[in-house]
Design a protein around this motif. Sequence first.
Motif, PDB file in Angstrom:
ATOM      1  N   ILE A  68      22.487  24.120  14.234  1.00 11.86           N
ATOM      2  CA  ILE A  68      22.615  25.113  14.947  1.00 11.86           C
ATOM      3  C   ILE A  68      24.091  25.487  15.936  1.00 11.86           C
ATOM      4  CG2 ILE A  68      21.561  26.574  16.590  1.00 11.86           C
ATOM      5  CD1 ILE A  68      18.916  24.414  16.356  1.00 11.86           C
ATOM      6  N   ALA A  69      23.818  26.913  15.631  1.00 10.45           N
ATOM      7  CA  ALA A  69      25.516  27.965  16.072  1.00 10.45           C
ATOM      8  C   ALA A  69      25.308  28.418  17.131  1.00 10.45           C
ATOM      9  CB  ALA A  69      26.235  28.534  14.901  1.00 10.45           C
ATOM     10  N   VAL A  70      25.671  27.671  18.647  1.00  9.23           N
ATOM     11  CA  VAL A  70      25.154  28.626  19.734  1.00  9.23           C
ATOM     12  C   VAL A  70      26.247  29.150  20.078  1.00  9.23           C
ATOM     13  CG1 VAL A  70      24.560  28.347  21.752  1.00  9.23           C
ATOM     14  CG2 VAL A  70      23.788  25.945  20.352  1.00  9.23           C
ATOM     15  N   VAL A  71      25.637  30.472  20.345  1.00  9.51           N
ATOM     16  CA  VAL A  71      26.189  31.636  20.840  1.00  9.51           C
ATOM     17  C   VAL A  71      26.280  32.230  22.251  1.00  9.51           C
ATOM     18  CG1 VAL A  71      27.734  33.699  20.397  1.00  9.51           C
ATOM     19  CG2 VAL A  71      26.708  32.526  18.123  1.00  9.51           C
ATOM     20  N   THR A  72      27.287  32.462  23.107  1.00  9.91           N
ATOM     21  CA  THR A  72      27.079  32.575  24.552  1.00  9.91           C
ATOM     22  C   THR A  72      27.658  33.489  24.898  1.00  9.91           C
ATOM     23  OG1 THR A  72      28.546  30.679  25.395  1.00  9.91           O
ATOM     24  CG2 THR A  72      26.590  29.836  24.776  1.00  9.91           C
ATOM     25  N   ALA A  73      28.798  34.927  24.605  1.00  9.54           N
ATOM     26  CA  ALA A  73      29.259  35.448  24.266  1.00  9.54           C
ATOM     27  C   ALA A  73      28.691  36.652  25.257  1.00  9.54           C
ATOM     28  CB  ALA A  73      29.465  36.080  23.834  1.00  9.54           C
ATOM     29  N   ALA A  74      27.248  36.510  25.680  1.00  7.55           N
ATOM     30  CA  ALA A  74      26.924  37.789  26.457  1.00  7.55           C
ATOM     31  C   ALA A  74      26.597  36.838  27.940  1.00  7.55           C
ATOM     32  CB  ALA A  74      25.076  36.900  26.226  1.00  7.55           C
ATOM     33  N   SER A  75      26.684  35.583  28.314  1.00  6.18           N
ATOM     34  CA  SER A  75      27.390  35.167  29.898  1.00  6.18           C
ATOM     35  C   SER A  75      28.302  35.958  30.444  1.00  6.18           C
ATOM     36  CB  SER A  75      27.120  33.652  29.439  1.00  6.18           C
ATOM     37  OG  SER A  75      25.639  33.390  29.143  1.00  6.18           O
ATOM     38  N   VAL A  76      28.974  35.139  31.641  1.00  3.12           N
ATOM     39  CA  VAL A  76      30.081  35.571  32.238  1.00  3.12           C
ATOM     40  C   VAL A  76      30.977  34.592  31.843  1.00  3.12           C
ATOM     41  CG1 VAL A  76      28.821  37.182  34.186  1.00  3.12           C
ATOM     42  CG2 VAL A  76      29.204  34.343  34.577  1.00  3.12           C
ATOM     43  N   PRO A  77      31.808  35.065  31.578  1.00  2.00           N
ATOM     44  CA  PRO A  77      33.285  34.262  31.082  1.00  2.00           C
ATOM     45  C   PRO A  77      33.175  32.430  32.174  1.00  2.00           C
ATOM     46  CG  PRO A  77      34.510  36.121  30.640  1.00  2.00           C
ATOM     47  CD  PRO A  77      32.972  36.113  31.891  1.00  2.00           C
ATOM     48  N   ALA A  78      33.898  31.905  31.917  1.00  3.49           N
ATOM     49  CA  ALA A  78      34.374  30.567  33.011  1.00  3.49           C
ATOM     50  C   ALA A  78      35.309  30.800  33.438  1.00  3.49           C
ATOM     51  CB  ALA A  78      34.578  28.742  31.977  1.00  3.49           C
ATOM     52  N   ALA A  79      35.620  31.318  34.802  1.00  8.36           N
ATOM     53  CA  ALA A  79      36.985  31.403  35.690  1.00  8.36           C
ATOM     54  C   ALA A  79      37.946  30.316  35.627  1.00  8.36           C
ATOM     55  CB  ALA A  79      36.293  31.142  37.597  1.00  8.36           C
ATOM     56  N   SER A  80      37.306  28.809  35.641  1.00  5.30           N
ATOM     57  CA  SER A  80      38.050  27.615  35.478  1.00  5.30           C
ATOM     58  C   SER A  80      38.221  26.794  34.517  1.00  5.30           C
ATOM     59  CB  SER A  80      37.908  27.257  36.192  1.00  5.30           C
ATOM     60  OG  SER A  80      36.941  26.351  36.917  1.00  5.30           O
ATOM     61  N   PRO A  81      38.987  25.593  33.786  1.00  2.17           N
ATOM     62  CA  PRO A  81      38.179  24.092  32.889  1.00  2.17           C
ATOM     63  C   PRO A  81      37.482  23.988  33.765  1.00  2.17           C
ATOM     64  CG  PRO A  81      40.498  24.363  33.547  1.00  2.17           C
ATOM     65  CD  PRO A  81      40.746  25.711  34.087  1.00  2.17           C
ATOM     66  N   THR A  82      36.750  23.374  35.038  1.00  6.65           N
ATOM     67  CA  THR A  82      35.918  22.741  36.208  1.00  6.65           C
ATOM     68  C   THR A  82      34.747  22.949  35.341  1.00  6.65           C
ATOM     69  OG1 THR A  82      37.350  21.842  37.264  1.00  6.65           O
ATOM     70  CG2 THR A  82      35.239  22.167  38.188  1.00  6.65           C
ATOM     71  N   GLU A  83      34.588  24.722  35.990  1.00  4.50           N
ATOM     72  CA  GLU A  83      33.696  25.496  35.549  1.00  4.50           C
ATOM     73  C   GLU A  83      33.051  25.026  34.006  1.00  4.50           C
ATOM     74  OE1 GLU A  83      33.509  29.206  36.727  1.00  4.50           O
ATOM     75  OE2 GLU A  83      33.344  29.302  39.207  1.00  4.50           O
ATOM     76  N   ALA A  84      33.972  25.761  33.524  1.00  3.17           N
ATOM     77  CA  ALA A  84      33.966  25.863  31.551  1.00  3.17           C
ATOM     78  C   ALA A  84      33.437  24.381  31.960  1.00  3.17           C
ATOM     79  CB  ALA A  84      34.759  25.841  30.919  1.00  3.17           C
ATOM     80  N   SER A  85      33.738  22.596  32.214  1.00  5.26           N
ATOM     81  CA  SER A  85      32.969  22.026  31.629  1.00  5.26           C
ATOM     82  C   SER A  85      31.757  21.317  32.550  1.00  5.26           C
ATOM     83  CB  SER A  85      33.926  20.776  32.022  1.00  5.26           C
ATOM     84  OG  SER A  85      34.397  20.631  33.218  1.00  5.26           O
ATOM     85  N   ILE A 115      33.745  32.058  21.279  1.00  4.99           N
ATOM     86  CA  ILE A 115      33.957  33.671  21.653  1.00  4.99           C
ATOM     87  C   ILE A 115      33.573  34.060  23.222  1.00  4.99           C
ATOM     88  CG2 ILE A 115      32.992  36.403  20.675  1.00  4.99           C
ATOM     89  CD1 ILE A 115      32.709  34.531  18.101  1.00  4.99           C
ATOM     90  N   ASP A 116      34.155  34.821  23.500  1.00  6.61           N
ATOM     91  CA  ASP A 116      33.719  35.381  25.319  1.00  6.61           C
ATOM     92  C   ASP A 116      34.168  36.286  24.895  1.00  6.61           C
ATOM     93  OD1 ASP A 116      32.681  35.812  27.349  1.00  6.61           O
ATOM     94  OD2 ASP A 116      33.641  33.289  28.211  1.00  6.61           O
ATOM     95  N   ILE A 117      34.114  37.525  26.325  1.00  3.30           N
ATOM     96  CA  ILE A 117      34.088  38.712  26.205  1.00  3.30           C
ATOM     97  C   ILE A 117      35.975  38.365  26.938  1.00  3.30           C
ATOM     98  CG2 ILE A 117      33.659  39.045  28.516  1.00  3.30           C
ATOM     99  CD1 ILE A 117      32.369  42.457  27.678  1.00  3.30           C
ATOM    100  N   GLU A 118      36.041  38.276  27.277  1.00  5.43           N
ATOM    101  CA  GLU A 118      37.813  37.618  27.737  1.00  5.43           C
ATOM    102  C   GLU A 118      38.002  36.275  28.550  1.00  5.43           C
ATOM    103  OE1 GLU A 118      37.513  40.203  31.322  1.00  5.43           O
ATOM    104  OE2 GLU A 118      36.419  38.695  32.423  1.00  5.43           O
ATOM    105  N   THR A 119      39.467  36.368  27.603  1.00  9.35           N
ATOM    106  CA  THR A 119      40.094  34.906  28.353  1.00  9.35           C
ATOM    107  C   THR A 119      40.243  35.247  29.653  1.00  9.35           C
ATOM    108  OG1 THR A 119      40.967  34.914  26.443  1.00  9.35           O
ATOM    109  CG2 THR A 119      41.841  33.333  27.750  1.00  9.35           C
ATOM    110  N   ASN A 120      40.144  33.945  30.266  1.00  6.45           N
ATOM    111  CA  ASN A 120      39.872  33.880  32.404  1.00  6.45           C
ATOM    112  C   ASN A 120      41.211  32.902  32.822  1.00  6.45           C
ATOM    113  OD1 ASN A 120      38.077  36.085  32.661  1.00  6.45           O
ATOM    114  ND2 ASN A 120      37.155  34.854  34.242  1.00  6.45           N
TER     115      ASN A 120
END
Length: 425
Positions: A68-85, A115-120
């Motif tokens: 299953i390919a999981v697409v989460t681009a409707a969510s807000v972008p992560a602000a930092s590597p810590t939040e992303a992980s 994929i995300d709406i912007e690079t943070n």
Amino acid sequence: MRTPRTAATLAAGTILLPLMFGTGTAYASGLDGNLVLIGGALNENAQILQRIVADADPDGAGPARARIAVVTAASVPAASPTEASDPTQSNAAANGLYYADLFARYGADTYLVPIDIETNYAGDPYVPGNADSTTVADQVRASTGVFFSGGDQSRYVQTLLDCAPAPGDAFTDCADTAVLAAVRAVLDAGGVVAGSSAGLTIQNGSDMVTAGESYESWRYGAYAGTGIGSNDLTYSPFGGFGFFTEGLLDSHFGTWGRQARMVALADATAHDLVVGVDETTALVYDRATRRGEVIGVNGVSVLDLYGATISGDRAEGVRWHYLVNGDRIDFATLAVTAGAAERSGVGTGSGPNVKRDIWDSPSGSGGTYSMVTQAKALVKSSANVAQGTTFERNPRYRTHLDRVSATRWWTTGGFESLEVSFIPE
């Protein structure tokens, strides 16, 4: 007065492709793949998750696993590597980790679509440019299913569709990115595309809802745009990905009292059918047969505007079918097959009192599922009419629920052909 739909004309029409319902296009058989349309608040529901994985399994009980390919681009972008992980956080990257673990528990492999709406932040792997990456698209195409998580469906439009600029992001002209083309290929090959909340809504065809509350929908009408920061009813004319074209789609439906808002949008955009899915509930739609099955905890509403009279700020005679776990519907004819014995006529006991805040206004006190609760109480009672009013005034709208000769109901909580009217006072 809208022209009534008849079973005979629809049955005859299913040999054609496409078959037009108003300006919405409903396609007959010839398409492959299943959709699992979840109304939000998945709550790790085992029945829904098992169905997604089973539909994505390429060989049933064989050695191959669902991917299953999981697409989460409707969510807000992560602000930092810590939040992303951190899978306990709520952002696109973290949500991907959460769903990867969840699907693994049910025996599926996953590919997290970056994929995300912007690079943070520096080194952020979730970037907008990946939507046209051949490498990412190939990974999606190698999957047997795709899952779209919740958030804001407008972000899916902005990340996975290439759209011509339009005022207020009211897009009318869009084309697939490479990744969306790959998703379409997975579905056309007989795979499954599932989505929850915004991940459900984005599967709509034209005139996809983007925002709005029921009261404002009738008070002020609908207009094209994203409706950010407003309770006004807004929509995207181009719509979403077009996987489901039987009617307009909406999530959190009975939960948040969205029946009135979608009748208003359907009328404003000349659609004649609305399909609304409650939380922790899914409509499993087989594109080849045009049949749907309800699974999960609550229900799926099908609002039929054919034959209704809608003029200005009043609507009369909308037919409402409410289907629960185990119920089925054939979208070619709108024939409902209940999972329990159907009953006609009245039940026992007095009808419900007038329900205050029946549209579940965010500023009111009506709670959730107010109109669903009122309808269920009516059909099992000895009454033929139930009513409710809006929390807001100037004007206040009164909802009428009417049992008619075609009304049927069953003890598991479903019903069909209850008439709904919205009338200003």
